[in-house]
Design a protein around this motif. Structure first.
Motif, PDB file in Angstrom:
ATOM      1  N   ARG A 123      12.198 -35.117  23.398  1.00 24.60           N
ATOM      2  CA  ARG A 123      12.156 -35.512  24.880  1.00 24.60           C
ATOM      3  C   ARG A 123      11.075 -34.648  25.548  1.00 24.60           C
ATOM      4  NH1 ARG A 123      17.160 -37.706  26.836  1.00 24.60           N
ATOM      5  NH2 ARG A 123      18.313 -38.291  25.075  1.00 24.60           N
ATOM      6  N   ALA A 124      10.448 -33.857  24.750  1.00 23.64           N
ATOM      7  CA  ALA A 124       9.193 -33.428  25.535  1.00 23.64           C
ATOM      8  C   ALA A 124       7.911 -33.988  25.313  1.00 23.64           C
ATOM      9  CB  ALA A 124       8.975 -31.704  24.679  1.00 23.64           C
ATOM     10  N   LYS A 125       7.975 -35.266  25.763  1.00 27.85           N
ATOM     11  CA  LYS A 125       6.864 -35.949  25.689  1.00 27.85           C
ATOM     12  C   LYS A 125       5.757 -35.317  26.439  1.00 27.85           C
ATOM     13  CE  LYS A 125       9.655 -40.088  24.304  1.00 27.85           C
ATOM     14  NZ  LYS A 125      10.681 -39.281  24.292  1.00 27.85           N
ATOM     15  N   ARG A 126       5.858 -34.975  27.724  1.00 27.13           N
ATOM     16  CA  ARG A 126       4.823 -34.532  28.553  1.00 27.13           C
ATOM     17  C   ARG A 126       4.139 -33.389  27.824  1.00 27.13           C
ATOM     18  NH1 ARG A 126       6.718 -33.097  34.124  1.00 27.13           N
ATOM     19  NH2 ARG A 126       8.117 -31.794  32.835  1.00 27.13           N
ATOM     20  N   MET A 127       4.744 -32.510  27.148  1.00 30.92           N
ATOM     21  CA  MET A 127       4.229 -31.278  26.664  1.00 30.92           C
ATOM     22  C   MET A 127       3.676 -31.523  25.554  1.00 30.92           C
ATOM     23  SD  MET A 127       3.817 -28.195  27.101  1.00 30.92           S
ATOM     24  CE  MET A 127       4.880 -27.813  28.495  1.00 30.92           C
ATOM     25  N   ILE A 128       3.969 -32.292  24.594  1.00 30.91           N
ATOM     26  CA  ILE A 128       3.109 -32.507  23.515  1.00 30.91           C
ATOM     27  C   ILE A 128       1.797 -33.475  23.937  1.00 30.91           C
ATOM     28  CG2 ILE A 128       4.916 -32.988  21.756  1.00 30.91           C
ATOM     29  CD1 ILE A 128       4.715 -36.010  22.008  1.00 30.91           C
ATOM     30  N   MET A 129       1.683 -34.094  24.978  1.00 33.16           N
ATOM     31  CA  MET A 129       0.638 -34.727  25.312  1.00 33.16           C
ATOM     32  C   MET A 129      -0.385 -33.560  25.842  1.00 33.16           C
ATOM     33  SD  MET A 129       1.173 -38.421  27.258  1.00 33.16           S
ATOM     34  CE  MET A 129       2.495 -37.969  28.148  1.00 33.16           C
ATOM     35  N   ILE A 130       0.028 -32.729  26.546  1.00 32.37           N
ATOM     36  CA  ILE A 130      -0.607 -31.449  27.158  1.00 32.37           C
ATOM     37  C   ILE A 130      -1.157 -30.494  26.047  1.00 32.37           C
ATOM     38  CG2 ILE A 130      -0.532 -28.960  28.284  1.00 32.37           C
ATOM     39  CD1 ILE A 130       1.462 -30.614  30.037  1.00 32.37           C
ATOM     40  N   VAL A 131      -0.373 -30.307  24.785  1.00 41.51           N
ATOM     41  CA  VAL A 131      -1.027 -29.538  23.654  1.00 41.51           C
ATOM     42  C   VAL A 131      -2.059 -30.299  23.288  1.00 41.51           C
ATOM     43  CG1 VAL A 131      -0.343 -28.462  21.669  1.00 41.51           C
ATOM     44  CG2 VAL A 131       1.171 -28.051  23.416  1.00 41.51           C
ATOM     45  N   ALA A 132      -2.015 -31.475  22.896  1.00 40.65           N
ATOM     46  CA  ALA A 132      -2.948 -32.365  22.084  1.00 40.65           C
ATOM     47  C   ALA A 132      -4.206 -32.410  22.999  1.00 40.65           C
ATOM     48  CB  ALA A 132      -2.367 -33.982  22.070  1.00 40.65           C
ATOM     49  N   ALA A 133      -4.192 -32.469  24.407  1.00 45.04           N
ATOM     50  CA  ALA A 133      -5.274 -32.487  25.155  1.00 45.04           C
ATOM     51  C   ALA A 133      -6.011 -31.151  25.160  1.00 45.04           C
ATOM     52  CB  ALA A 133      -4.758 -32.712  26.510  1.00 45.04           C
ATOM     53  N   ILE A 134      -5.535 -30.145  25.047  1.00 46.76           N
ATOM     54  CA  ILE A 134      -6.117 -28.737  24.840  1.00 46.76           C
ATOM     55  C   ILE A 134      -6.899 -28.478  23.489  1.00 46.76           C
ATOM     56  CG2 ILE A 134      -5.728 -26.365  24.726  1.00 46.76           C
ATOM     57  CD1 ILE A 134      -3.292 -26.541  26.501  1.00 46.76           C
ATOM     58  N   ILE A 135      -6.026 -29.122  22.364  1.00 48.44           N
ATOM     59  CA  ILE A 135      -6.798 -29.099  20.959  1.00 48.44           C
ATOM     60  C   ILE A 135      -8.097 -29.996  21.027  1.00 48.44           C
ATOM     61  CG2 ILE A 135      -6.432 -29.673  18.697  1.00 48.44           C
ATOM     62  CD1 ILE A 135      -3.382 -28.899  18.976  1.00 48.44           C
ATOM     63  N   VAL A 136      -7.953 -31.088  21.559  1.00 41.67           N
ATOM     64  CA  VAL A 136      -9.252 -31.980  21.479  1.00 41.67           C
ATOM     65  C   VAL A 136     -10.396 -31.586  22.286  1.00 41.67           C
ATOM     66  CG1 VAL A 136     -10.102 -34.282  22.105  1.00 41.67           C
ATOM     67  CG2 VAL A 136      -7.713 -34.253  21.186  1.00 41.67           C
ATOM     68  N   THR A 137      -9.993 -30.929  23.374  1.00 40.07           N
ATOM     69  CA  THR A 137     -11.232 -30.190  24.260  1.00 40.07           C
ATOM     70  C   THR A 137     -11.729 -28.967  23.486  1.00 40.07           C
ATOM     71  OG1 THR A 137      -9.799 -30.933  26.151  1.00 40.07           O
ATOM     72  CG2 THR A 137     -11.546 -29.298  26.624  1.00 40.07           C
ATOM     73  N   ALA A 138     -10.852 -28.166  23.019  1.00 38.46           N
ATOM     74  CA  ALA A 138     -11.247 -27.109  22.154  1.00 38.46           C
ATOM     75  C   ALA A 138     -12.151 -27.438  21.185  1.00 38.46           C
ATOM     76  CB  ALA A 138     -10.029 -26.198  21.778  1.00 38.46           C
ATOM     77  N   GLY A 139     -11.932 -28.452  20.315  1.00 35.76           N
ATOM     78  CA  GLY A 139     -12.951 -29.031  19.418  1.00 35.76           C
ATOM     79  C   GLY A 139     -14.120 -29.349  19.890  1.00 35.76           C
ATOM     80  N   SER A 140     -14.230 -30.190  21.061  1.00 38.16           N
ATOM     81  CA  SER A 140     -15.224 -30.511  21.476  1.00 38.16           C
ATOM     82  C   SER A 140     -16.237 -29.470  21.889  1.00 38.16           C
ATOM     83  CB  SER A 140     -15.095 -31.519  22.508  1.00 38.16           C
ATOM     84  OG  SER A 140     -14.531 -32.816  22.240  1.00 38.16           O
ATOM     85  N   LEU A 141     -15.679 -28.549  22.632  1.00 43.16           N
ATOM     86  CA  LEU A 141     -16.335 -27.420  23.141  1.00 43.16           C
ATOM     87  C   LEU A 141     -16.931 -26.609  22.297  1.00 43.16           C
ATOM     88  CD1 LEU A 141     -14.066 -26.298  26.217  1.00 43.16           C
ATOM     89  CD2 LEU A 141     -16.114 -27.738  26.385  1.00 43.16           C
ATOM     90  N   ALA A 142     -16.408 -26.404  21.228  1.00 40.17           N
ATOM     91  CA  ALA A 142     -16.804 -25.640  19.968  1.00 40.17           C
ATOM     92  C   ALA A 142     -18.165 -26.272  19.083  1.00 40.17           C
ATOM     93  CB  ALA A 142     -15.625 -25.283  18.780  1.00 40.17           C
ATOM     94  N   LEU A 143     -18.207 -27.429  19.318  1.00 42.79           N
ATOM     95  CA  LEU A 143     -19.133 -28.242  18.599  1.00 42.79           C
ATOM     96  C   LEU A 143     -20.771 -27.870  18.539  1.00 42.79           C
ATOM     97  CD1 LEU A 143     -19.286 -30.547  16.306  1.00 42.79           C
ATOM     98  CD2 LEU A 143     -20.042 -32.146  18.301  1.00 42.79           C
ATOM     99  N   PRO A 144     -21.035 -27.481  19.665  1.00 44.62           N
ATOM    100  CA  PRO A 144     -22.540 -26.975  20.156  1.00 44.62           C
ATOM    101  C   PRO A 144     -22.726 -25.623  19.091  1.00 44.62           C
ATOM    102  CG  PRO A 144     -21.712 -27.502  22.080  1.00 44.62           C
ATOM    103  CD  PRO A 144     -20.251 -27.671  21.339  1.00 44.62           C
ATOM    104  N   LEU A 145     -21.604 -24.899  18.725  1.00 45.24           N
ATOM    105  CA  LEU A 145     -21.882 -23.768  18.012  1.00 45.24           C
ATOM    106  C   LEU A 145     -21.809 -23.854  16.585  1.00 45.24           C
ATOM    107  CD1 LEU A 145     -18.861 -21.731  20.116  1.00 45.24           C
ATOM    108  CD2 LEU A 145     -21.415 -21.851  20.513  1.00 45.24           C
ATOM    109  N   MET A 146     -21.767 -25.096  16.149  1.00 50.27           N
ATOM    110  CA  MET A 146     -21.637 -25.361  14.829  1.00 50.27           C
ATOM    111  C   MET A 146     -22.842 -26.316  14.351  1.00 50.27           C
ATOM    112  SD  MET A 146     -17.876 -26.636  14.661  1.00 50.27           S
ATOM    113  CE  MET A 146     -16.508 -25.648  15.321  1.00 50.27           C
ATOM    114  N   SER A 147     -23.385 -26.201  12.946  1.00 53.82           N
ATOM    115  CA  SER A 147     -24.528 -27.137  12.673  1.00 53.82           C
ATOM    116  C   SER A 147     -24.429 -27.594  11.336  1.00 53.82           C
ATOM    117  CB  SER A 147     -25.868 -26.293  12.812  1.00 53.82           C
ATOM    118  OG  SER A 147     -25.802 -24.965  11.963  1.00 53.82           O
ATOM    119  N   SER A 148     -23.645 -26.780  10.524  1.00 48.96           N
ATOM    120  CA  SER A 148     -23.437 -27.514   9.174  1.00 48.96           C
ATOM    121  C   SER A 148     -22.412 -28.360   8.789  1.00 48.96           C
ATOM    122  CB  SER A 148     -23.434 -25.991   8.231  1.00 48.96           C
ATOM    123  OG  SER A 148     -22.184 -25.621   8.561  1.00 48.96           O
TER     124      SER A 148
END
Length: 424
Positions: A74-99
Motif C-alpha cells: 500500500r506504499a506505492k508512492r514511497m516505492i516510486m520515490i525510492v526508485a527515483a532517488i536510486i536512478v538519479t544517483a546512478g546517473s550523477l555518479a556516471l561522470p566519475l567512472m570510465s572503466s
C-alpha cells in the motif's frame, strides 16, 4: 462538488505532474548513455551495446518482482520515490567512472530500480479512476509523460551544446526533485488498493479474487492471449530498442560536438508526435479496438527501419524519427490497457503487467546487443534492416494470433480465456 470528487481531481492533477517529471527519470540516461560512452569515453559500439544490454537484463530480473511488490504494498508512492532517488544517483555518479564494470554495475542498479515506475503509475491510475475510465487515464498519463520527455530533450540539447554532454546527468537531478514532490502530492486516501491490482468490484461486478499473488510466469503460461501478447511485445522491442541509439551514434560520428544536441532533437521530435498519439488512444481505443492500435504501432517499425538506410543527412534522420513518435506513442498507451483487459477481475493485473514488461525487457536487451554486433560486422544499414525484419515477424504474429481485447464482447472473451487461479 463532493469531497471524493475533489480528492479525485487533486489526485489526477498530481498524476499529471508526476508523469511529466518522471518522464526523464523512469528511463535513466537512455540513448544519451550511448552518445556519452562513444564520444567522451571512446568506447566501441559493441561494448556500448553490451553495457546497455546488461542494464536491461538487470531490469528483466527485477521486473516481475516489481509487479508483485506493487500489487502487495500500500506504499506505492514511497516505492516510486525510492526508485527515483536510486536512478538519479546512478546517473550523477556516471561522470566519475570510465572503466567497463563500474559503468555496467551503476547502470544495472539504476535500471533495476527504474522498472517500478510503469506498474506503479498504472496501478495508482487504476486504483484512483477504476476500470471504466482506465483507457482515458492511461492516454492522459502518456500525454504528460511524452510532454515531459520533449521538454527535457529540448533543455538537455541546449545544455549539452553550451556545457557538454555531461550536462544531461544534472538535468535528471532537477526532474527527480519535481517527481518526488508530485508523487507525494497524490492523496493516499484516493487510491483503492484492491482496484489497483485489478480486483473486480470496480469493473463489472464480478466476485473479487482471493489469495496471494501467483508468479508472473504462471500467468503467462495459463493465459494464451497474454502469452501471445507478450511475444508480440518482446518482438516490438527487439526491433525498436536499438533504433534510436543507432541513430544517435550515426549523428555523433558525423559531428561529435553536436551529437548530444542532435539526439535531443530526435527525442523531442518523436515525443511531440507521441502526445497526440497518446490522446488518440485514450479517446478512441475503446471504440476502434485495442488490437488495431497495437497492430498500427507494429507496422510503423519496418517502414522506419528502411527509411533510416536511405540517407545519412542529419535532417533526414531527425525527420524519420518522427515515425517513432507514432509507434511508441501508441504502444505506451495501449500496452497496460490490453493487459488490464486480459486480467480483468483476476486481481493479478500488476504481476501480469510485470511479466509482459519482462518480455519487453528481454527484447530490448537483445536488441542493443544484436544491433551493436551487426554494426561492427555489417554496418549501420544492415543493422536497421535486421531490426525491420524482426518487426515484420511481430506484425504477422499479432495479425494472425492475437485476439481483439477492446469493447464489451472482447473483454468478456478475454475474461473467459484467463483461467481462475486457486488461492494459495
Amino acid at each position: 462538488m463532493s469531497q471524493d470528487e475533489t480528492t479525485t481531481r487533486r489526485a489526477g492533477r498530481a498524476l499529471d505532474a508526476a508523469n511529466f517529471f518522471l518522464a526523464d527519470v523512469r528511463d535513466g540516461l537512455g540513448p544519451y548513455l550511448a552518445i556519452y560512452l562513444l564520444t567522451e569515453q571512446k568506447w566501441d559500439e559493441a561494448s556500448i551495446g553490451v553495457v546497455m544490454s546488461l542494464a536491461t537484463i538487470a531490469g528483466i530480473v527485477a521486473q516481475t518482482p516489481a509487479g508483485a511488490l506493487v500489487d502487495a504494498t500500500r506504499a506505492k508512492r514511497m516505492i516510486m520515490i525510492v526508485a527515483a532517488i536510486i536512478v538519479t544517483a546512478g546517473s550523477l555518479a556516471l561522470p566519475l567512472m570510465s572503466s567497463f564494470w563500474p559503468v555496467a554495475i551503476s547502470q544495472s542498479i539504476a535500471n533495476a530500480a527504474g522498472v517500478i515506475f510503469a506498474p506503479a503509475i498504472a496501478a495508482v491510475s487504476l486504483g484512483i479512476f477504476g476500470a471504466r475510465a482506465f483507457t482515458a487515464r492511461i492516454g492522459r498519463n502518456e500525454t504528460f509523460n511524452h510532454a515531459g520527455n520533449a521538454v527535457g530533450a529540448v533543455i538537455a540539447g541546449a545544455a549539452a551544446y553550451a556545457l557538454g554532454p555531461s550536462a544531461v546527468f544534472y538535468l535528471m537531478a532537477v526532474t527527480s526533485a519535481g517527481s518526488l514532490i508530485s508523487v507525494l502530492a497524490i492523496p493516499e486516501r484516493a487510491i483503492d488498493h484492491d482496484a489497483a491490482r485489478g480486483l473486480s468490484h470496480q469493473t463489472d461486478g464480478a466476485a473479487p479474487t482471493q489469495g496471494e499473488q501467483p508468479s508472473g510466469l504462471g500467468i503467462l503460461l495459463s493465459c494464451r492471449p497474454l502469452l501471445i501478447f507478450a511475444v508480440c511485445v518482446a518482438l516490438f522491442h527487439l526491433a525498436n530498442a536499438a533504433m534510436l541509439p543507432l541513430v544517435g551514434q550515426k549523428l555523433a560520428l558525423q559531428d561529435k560536438n553536436l551529437g548530444t544536441s542532435l539526439m535531443s532533437a530526435c527525442i523531442a521530435a518523436a515525443q511531440l508526435v507521441m502526445v497526440p498519439m497518446a490522446l488518440l488512444v485514450g479517446a478512441r481505443a475503446d471504440r476502434w479496438g485495442h488490437k488495431r492500435f497495437f497492430l498500427a504501432a507494429l507496422l510503423i517499425l519496418p517502414l522506419r527501419a528502411v527509411l533510416y538506410t536511405l540517407s545519412d543527412d542529419k535532417a533526414w534522420l531527425v525527420g524519420v524519427q518522427l515515425l517513432d513518435g507514432v509507434g511508441a506513442g501508441i504502444f505506451g498507451a495501449i500496452m497496460p490497457v490490453i493487459v488490464a483487459d486480459l486480467m480483468r477481475g483476476t486481481g493479478r493485473f500488476n504481476v501480469a503487467q510485470g511479466a509482459v514488461i519482462t518480455a519487453q525487457s528481454i527484447g530490448a536487451a537483445l536488441s542493443t546487443a544484436m544491433a551493436g554486433l551487426v554494426v561492427v560486422h555489417g554496418g549501420y544499414s544492415a543493422a536497421f534492416l535486421v531490426l525491420g525484419a524482426t518487426a515484420a515477424i511481430a506484425v504477422i504474429v499479432c495479425w494472425l494470433l492475437l485476439p481483439e481485447t477492446g469493447g464489451a464482447e472482447a473483454a468478456h472473451s478475454s475474461q473467459a480465456a484467463a483461467p481462475a487461479i486457486p488461492a494459495e
